[in-house]
Design a protein around this motif. Structure first.
Motif, PDB file in Angstrom:
ATOM      1  N   THR A  55      59.285  -6.110  -0.469  1.00 32.51           N
ATOM      2  CA  THR A  55      58.074  -5.361  -0.815  1.00 32.51           C
ATOM      3  C   THR A  55      56.862  -6.057  -0.204  1.00 32.51           C
ATOM      4  N   VAL A  56      55.982  -5.273   0.425  1.00 36.51           N
ATOM      5  CA  VAL A  56      54.738  -5.816   0.971  1.00 36.51           C
ATOM      6  C   VAL A  56      53.624  -5.564  -0.044  1.00 36.51           C
ATOM      7  N   ASP A  57      52.569  -6.335   0.063  1.00 42.05           N
ATOM      8  CA  ASP A  57      51.453  -6.159  -0.863  1.00 42.05           C
ATOM      9  C   ASP A  57      50.646  -4.911  -0.546  1.00 42.05           C
ATOM     10  N   PHE A  58      50.329  -4.698   0.732  1.00 42.07           N
ATOM     11  CA  PHE A  58      49.492  -3.572   1.126  1.00 42.07           C
ATOM     12  C   PHE A  58      50.112  -2.803   2.282  1.00 42.07           C
ATOM     13  N   LEU A  59      50.080  -1.477   2.157  1.00 44.85           N
ATOM     14  CA  LEU A  59      50.400  -0.591   3.271  1.00 44.85           C
ATOM     15  C   LEU A  59      49.133   0.198   3.557  1.00 44.85           C
ATOM     16  N   PHE A  60      48.556  -0.016   4.736  1.00 43.73           N
ATOM     17  CA  PHE A  60      47.373   0.729   5.179  1.00 43.73           C
ATOM     18  C   PHE A  60      47.893   1.875   6.034  1.00 43.73           C
ATOM     19  N   LEU A  61      47.551   3.099   5.640  1.00 42.02           N
ATOM     20  CA  LEU A  61      48.256   4.269   6.139  1.00 42.02           C
ATOM     21  C   LEU A  61      47.304   5.410   6.475  1.00 42.02           C
ATOM     22  N   ASP A  62      47.471   5.969   7.661  1.00 39.45           N
ATOM     23  CA  ASP A  62      46.733   7.172   8.045  1.00 39.45           C
ATOM     24  C   ASP A  62      47.446   8.381   7.442  1.00 39.45           C
ATOM     25  N   VAL A  86      43.799   5.121   4.959  1.00 38.21           N
ATOM     26  CA  VAL A  86      42.637   4.920   5.816  1.00 38.21           C
ATOM     27  C   VAL A  86      42.700   6.056   6.824  1.00 38.21           C
ATOM     28  N   THR A  87      41.863   7.059   6.626  1.00 40.85           N
ATOM     29  CA  THR A  87      42.020   8.294   7.380  1.00 40.85           C
ATOM     30  C   THR A  87      40.685   8.945   7.701  1.00 40.85           C
ATOM     31  N   GLY A  88      40.713   9.827   8.658  1.00 35.04           N
ATOM     32  CA  GLY A  88      39.519  10.588   9.012  1.00 35.04           C
ATOM     33  C   GLY A  88      39.414  11.895   8.240  1.00 35.04           C
ATOM     34  N   TYR A  89      40.343  12.138   7.345  1.00 34.43           N
ATOM     35  CA  TYR A  89      40.410  13.409   6.625  1.00 34.43           C
ATOM     36  C   TYR A  89      40.030  13.239   5.155  1.00 34.43           C
ATOM     37  N   SER A  90      38.821  13.628   4.800  1.00 32.00           N
ATOM     38  CA  SER A  90      38.391  13.497   3.406  1.00 32.00           C
ATOM     39  C   SER A  90      39.018  14.549   2.503  1.00 32.00           C
ATOM     40  N   VAL A 105      37.729   6.614   4.058  1.00 33.71           N
ATOM     41  CA  VAL A 105      37.502   7.553   5.157  1.00 33.71           C
ATOM     42  C   VAL A 105      36.925   6.783   6.349  1.00 33.71           C
ATOM     43  N   LYS A 106      37.559   6.972   7.516  1.00 39.96           N
ATOM     44  CA  LYS A 106      37.113   6.322   8.747  1.00 39.96           C
ATOM     45  C   LYS A 106      35.750   6.857   9.146  1.00 39.96           C
ATOM     46  N   PRO A 107      34.945   6.048   9.787  1.00 40.91           N
ATOM     47  CA  PRO A 107      35.168   4.630  10.097  1.00 40.91           C
ATOM     48  C   PRO A 107      34.932   3.762   8.852  1.00 40.91           C
TER      49      PRO A 107
END
Length: 139
Positions: A55-62, A86-90, A105-107
């Motif tokens: 198991t990882v602590d964090f998954l940063f995902l689009d 972490v995405t450009g889609y609100s 929301v990116k950036p």
């Protein structure tokens, strides 16, 4: 800025945009407690790789990828302590919170990223404390 208190936290980044992966990696490398496990631009490769991970602590995902990030989160929810979209889609925020722990929301700037990480770690620490307290109270 507040300090993250722990020896290290592991993370994986999955985004189909290589520039976004590189930017997020550069930001997270500025936080010495964060330890990169791997980066992916292909969601299928990422899900296969997770089979070999603890198991990882964090998954940063689009979200907006060939395979939806929400579907990836659903598949990997037991392999990551925290899933951070972490995405450009609100417009996917409500649906994403069913499977994720934070939605950026990116950036995304470093201050916002660090604030999200600290919030999740603080929330987790409080839950551990409350669970321990409940065990004591039951005795």
């Amino acid at each position: 800025m507040e300090k993250i208190n722990h020896s290290s936290y592991s993370y994986v980044i999955l985004d189909d945009d290589l520039a976004s992966v590189e930017l997020l990696t550069q930001q997270l490398m500025q936080l010495p407690q964060m330890r990169l496990i791997s980066q992916f631009t292909n969601p299928i490769d990422a899900t296969h790789a997770f089979n070999s991970y603890e198991t990882v602590d964090f998954l940063f995902l689009d979200i907006g990828m060939e395979v939806s990030g929400i579907d990836v989160a659903r598949m990997l929810k037991n392999k990551a302590k925290f899933i951070v979209f972490v995405t450009g889609y609100s417009e996917f925020a409500l649906e994403a919170f069913e499977y994720g722990d934070a939605y950026l929301v990116k950036p995304v700037d470093l201050k916002t990223l660090k604030r999200a990480i600290l919030y999740l770690l603080d929330k987790s620490a409080k839950q551990v404390f409350e669970n321990q307290q409940n065990l004591v109270d039951e005795r």
